[in-house]
Motif scaffolding. Structure first.
Motif, mmCIF file in Angstrom:
data_model
loop_
_atom_site.group_PDB
_atom_site.id
_atom_site.type_symbol
_atom_site.label_atom_id
_atom_site.label_comp_id
_atom_site.label_asym_id
_atom_site.label_seq_id
_atom_site.Cartn_x
_atom_site.Cartn_y
_atom_site.Cartn_z
ATOM 1 N N THR A 71 0.759 -1.083 0.075
ATOM 2 C CA THR A 71 -0.017 -0.026 0.316
ATOM 3 C C THR A 71 0.832 1.316 0.236
ATOM 4 N N HIS A 75 1.291 3.891 -3.203
ATOM 5 C CA HIS A 75 1.140 5.955 -3.355
ATOM 6 C C HIS A 75 2.126 6.067 -3.386
ATOM 7 N N GLU A 150 1.129 11.084 4.087
ATOM 8 C CA GLU A 150 -0.377 10.059 3.461
ATOM 9 C C GLU A 150 -0.046 8.453 3.417
ATOM 10 N N ARG A 153 0.173 6.810 6.458
ATOM 11 C CA ARG A 153 -1.861 6.861 7.054
ATOM 12 C C ARG A 153 -2.495 5.829 6.495
ATOM 13 N N LYS A 154 -2.086 5.786 4.719
ATOM 14 C CA LYS A 154 -2.778 4.575 4.546
ATOM 15 C C LYS A 154 -2.779 2.778 5.083
ATOM 16 N N LYS A 158 -3.444 -1.395 7.836
ATOM 17 C CA LYS A 158 -3.476 -2.491 7.667
ATOM 18 C C LYS A 158 -3.240 -3.196 9.265
#
Length: 243
Positions: A71, A75, A150, A153-154, A158
């Protein structure tokens, strides 16, 4: 039978249980790559650094570490490009999760023994994490600092529990602040009681003062060794020739 929910294995309860010659047949960890991006660029390239900190003492599965890495990597590639960051996963899954498999077919009650011999078989791997331990780090350019925050943060979604995205004051993966790093690369600085300069060492740095760590072993007084002037410490006393 499907996978059990992670609430069954989330909390640290027993001693660490790792792979050894006595514990064989352990499945491979799902995460194999711990560094992605431009991992070989020297420390001067990326001044900004963002960390993901754990706020709980718990266990993190290798599956969730791999999912978080994918992830965050995706990004960063889409936002700053594949040549402008270095992502490092700081946790390594060594702890084995066990499972006592129960049969669910017809007539299972005739075959099973309930809780007799309930010591489970290896089922998966996880990493143990402490409070305020760094889980993932990204070093990047100053322009990409917000995008790195960011990305982490994503990646938080998980993992179980609570995490904190922390924007570091230090230069990249080094222990020096940005001002200290720039001064130390150009000239001489004082660091932890010693005077010297910062030398690049791959993605991190070394502090070179031109003197050994324990100068008192040579019978030399120096503040970096924590010596008190006029009082011989143990290292000096053992060196009878010099004291």
């Amino acid at each position: 039978m499907g996978r059990r929910p992670w609430k069954c294995s989330r909390y640290i309860k027993n001693k660490p249980y790792i792979k050894s010659r006595y514990c064989r047949g352990v499945p491979e960890a799902k995460i194999k790559i711990f560094d992605v991006g431009k991992k070989k660029l020297p420390c001067d390239t990326f001044p900004a650094c963002v960390h993901l900190l754990s706020l709980e003492k718990e266990q993190i599965s290798s599956e969730s570490l791999e999912a978080a890495r994918i992830t965050a990597n995706k990004h960063m590639i889409n936002s700053v490009g594949k040549d402008n960051f270095h992502l490092r996963v700081r946790l390594h899954p060594f702890n084995i999760i066990r499972i006592n498999k129960m049969l669910t077919c017809a007539g299972a009650d005739r075959l099973q023994t309930g809780m007799r011999g309930a010591y489970g078989k290896p089922y998966g791997l996880c990493a143990r994490v402490k409070i305020n331990q760094i889980m993932m780090s990204i070093r990047t350019t100053l322009k990409g600092e917000e995008e790195a925050a960011e990305a982490l943060r994503k990646a938080k979604f998980k993992f179980p529990g609570r995490q904190l995205v922390y924007i570091s004051r230090n230069w990249g993966f080094t222990p020096f602040s940005k001002e200290q790093f720039q001064e130390g690369r150009e000239g001489v600085i004082e660091y932890r009681g010693a005077t010297g300069k910062i030398i690049a060492d791959g993605v991190t740095t070394k502090f070179s003062s031109g003197k050994g760590v324990r100068l008192s072993k040579l019978g030399i007084y120096h503040v970096s060794s924590g010596d008190i002037k006029g009082r011989a410490n143990d290292a000096m006393r053992f060196n009878y020739d010099l004291c």
